[in-house]
Design an enzyme around this catalytic site. Structure first.
Site, PDB file in Angstrom:
ATOM      1  N   SER A  42     133.011  95.868  43.860  1.00 19.88           N
ATOM      2  CA  SER A  42     132.653  97.077  42.947  1.00 19.88           C
ATOM      3  C   SER A  42     133.213  96.182  41.477  1.00 19.88           C
ATOM      4  O   SER A  42     132.800  96.524  40.241  1.00 19.88           O
ATOM      5  CB  SER A  42     133.405  98.209  42.806  1.00 19.88           C
ATOM      6  N   HIS A  43     134.120  95.218  41.636  1.00 20.55           N
ATOM      7  CA  HIS A  43     134.248  94.407  40.562  1.00 20.55           C
ATOM      8  C   HIS A  43     133.876  93.095  40.331  1.00 20.55           C
ATOM      9  O   HIS A  43     134.294  92.041  39.829  1.00 20.55           O
ATOM     10  CB  HIS A  43     135.856  94.232  40.297  1.00 20.55           C
TER      11      HIS A  43
ATOM     12  N   GLU B 249     131.845 105.049  41.871  1.00 18.64           N
ATOM     13  CA  GLU B 249     131.537 106.062  42.935  1.00 18.64           C
ATOM     14  C   GLU B 249     130.802 107.307  42.470  1.00 18.64           C
ATOM     15  O   GLU B 249     130.143 107.503  43.170  1.00 18.64           O
ATOM     16  CB  GLU B 249     132.993 106.215  43.546  1.00 18.64           C
TER      17      GLU B 249
END
Lengths: 338, 338
Positions: free
Chosen positions: A45-46, A186
């Protein structure tokens, strides 16, 4: 289709993609290191997912991709870094050694990064400090997307915080979390997939509890984790990251009016304590005992170990990356707009 | 029946009760100040209610009521205080001015209190530092009554943490909470009254979720607030309070085998940052803006304000105290065992 790429090759590629899209060599290298570390450690996610955001923010002029951080010794135990409206990665890289030296000399030191942006996770920074033998905290504010507990107006970002601590004979214990009940990414994914959220994640535009991700994102608000205690932590992170670093508060953010902007110009506070000074010789022994008490204790985990396992595999066998994603990075690196 | 007593008179009375029951003058005065402050501020769970615990712990020899703290300048920004198996109140009082001086000179400082006990709240300490213009954190470990998230063996105390920050033209913003979903005192009260608890507070001796307070207290375990994030915070508080101060871990506690003991011999870490160094001139202005954004924002509150309102009333009109409770304190002060 999945491709496998080495850590070094992915770094070179991401660096080129940034260099061709508004970033100086120093910024491109520092940002690429953190993006690649996230892919390597399995915290996607990063990782490459964020590259479009960096390019968009530099492209629209909201963030300065060629910023040169300036360092100021504000006190024996305080380093102030003005990031020059650039990303924190280079500001941290430039300040790190001086922060470590201050923490070792004084036993306790702080780095206040102001006039800065952050689109990455914080674990990278505190992990590096713990590798130097220091206990470290990081606090960062963000766009005002979250209510305080009981509140009606959004005044906090999802305000992340991180902590790292050296462990003798092992990599540091490291964690990193947002003060929100759920990360914004999310919630966006749930909205894309039309999925309902658990209770307690957010409210709609009228302040009513909702499980609809779109209602939270479109005029609604996120909520802190853990009720009023999480809200107190979000407030503390806000104070440490902004007021205490001389940076803009989340409520001062103006990024919503800028097309292409994704991050607030805000601040980050990093605290580093030398446990050899404060804890003495028993420090390492006690950390080993505590880590031992976490291991084999139900499903409790030593924070950071999942990332280290992914890292080891990636360093040995390369990083598995979605082929279409890699092709997009390659196009950016060639100067195309994919 | 309710009696009203002045802050000064209650201090004198509590001080006498402690002096007649195993405490040196210095310890009695420091502990009385914190007990009376709790009564004055309306946080009774740390007020006169705790007096029996102090007397019991000194009486059975578990805690040294005549301990003399020793101070050691471990680094320009680190003060180590050995509390000599006494309570933290005197250790903090003796170290406070030196910590403040270190924080002002270095911009960042830590006080590591080791070999110490704590039966009070932490807000008192951080509030005093914020009144000196410093941003302050406190971390304390305790008896091993809590599971880590997903765990089966208790390895953390209910580990409290506190934070305080100066606000221009107003008393400091201060909070103080335990890393557990509910305080142990509240669970004990529910057990006394035969009341069921909410979900998520604890598990029984077999590790099954329960709402029965007795099952949690008798062989069961408490759970952290806020799921895995609260558990990470409990771990961090444990590290800061014990390993990083050179104090016993919660799992090293041996108080369970000592009749009359209520507290673990453990540690406390206090961090103090000078926001004038790290944040510069805008600090006060931003704190005023942030406090303004909390006010009138639904039911959100500025942490600490409820206590300050109670304090103002108590200083003007005296503290209302249950008469039977006061009689018990008077008996202790006369050297009787009520």
């Amino acid at each position: 289709m999945q491709e496998t790429i080495s850590v070094a090759a992915l770094h070179k590629l991401v660096e080129a993609a940034l260099s061709r899209n508004g970033f100086s060599a120093a910024n491109a290298s520092a940002i690429a290191a953190v993006i690649v570390a996230a892919e390597r450690d399995g915290t996607r996610s990063h990782g490459l997912f964020r590259l479009a955001g960096y390019i968009s923010e530099a492209g629209c002029g909201w963030v300065d991709g060629s910023a040169e951080p300036s360092l100021h010794d504000a006190a024996p135990g305080v380093l102030v870094v003005d990031a020059g409206n650039g990303y924190c990665q280079l500001a941290f890289e430039r300040g790190r050694d001086r922060l470590v030296a201050k923490a070792r000399a004084n036993g306790s030191a702080a780095m206040a990064i102001r006039n800065s942006h952050h689109l990455a996770a914080l674990w990278h920074e505190v992990e590096e400090l713990a590798e130097c033998g220091l206990v470290a905290f990081a606090f960062r504010n963000a766009r005002p997307n979250m209510l305080p507990w009981g509140g009606q107006r959004k005044i906090f970002g999802t305000n992340p915080m991180a902590f790292a601590c050296p462990v003798p004979g092992a990599p540091p214990l490291v964690w990193d979390f947002a003060a929100s009940a759920m990360s914004r990414g999310e919630i966006m994914l749930a909205a894309q997939h039309g999925e309902a959220l658990p209770e307690g994640v957010g409210v709609d535009a009228e302040g009513r509890a909702t499980t609809d991700p779109k209602a939270i994102l479109e005029g609604g608000a996120q909520l802190p984790f853990g009720g009023y205690k999480g809200s107190l932590l979000a407030l503390t992170i806000e104070i440490m990251a902004s007021a205490a670093t001389g940076s803009l508060l989340s409520i001062e953010d103006r990024s919503a009016g800028v097309k292409g902007a994704q991050t607030a110009n805000g601040g980050e506070m990093i605290l580093a304590i030398d446990p050899a000074a404060s804890g003495g010789e028993s420090f390492g022994e006690r950390m080993a005992m505590l880590v031992g008490a976490l291991r084999g204790n139900g499903t409790a985990r030593v924070p950071g170990e999942r990332r280290y396992a992914a890292r080891k595999a990636a360093e040995a066998n390369g990083i598995p990356v979605d082929g279409a994603t890699l092709d997009r990075v390659r196009a950016w690196a060639r100067g195309e707009q994919p």
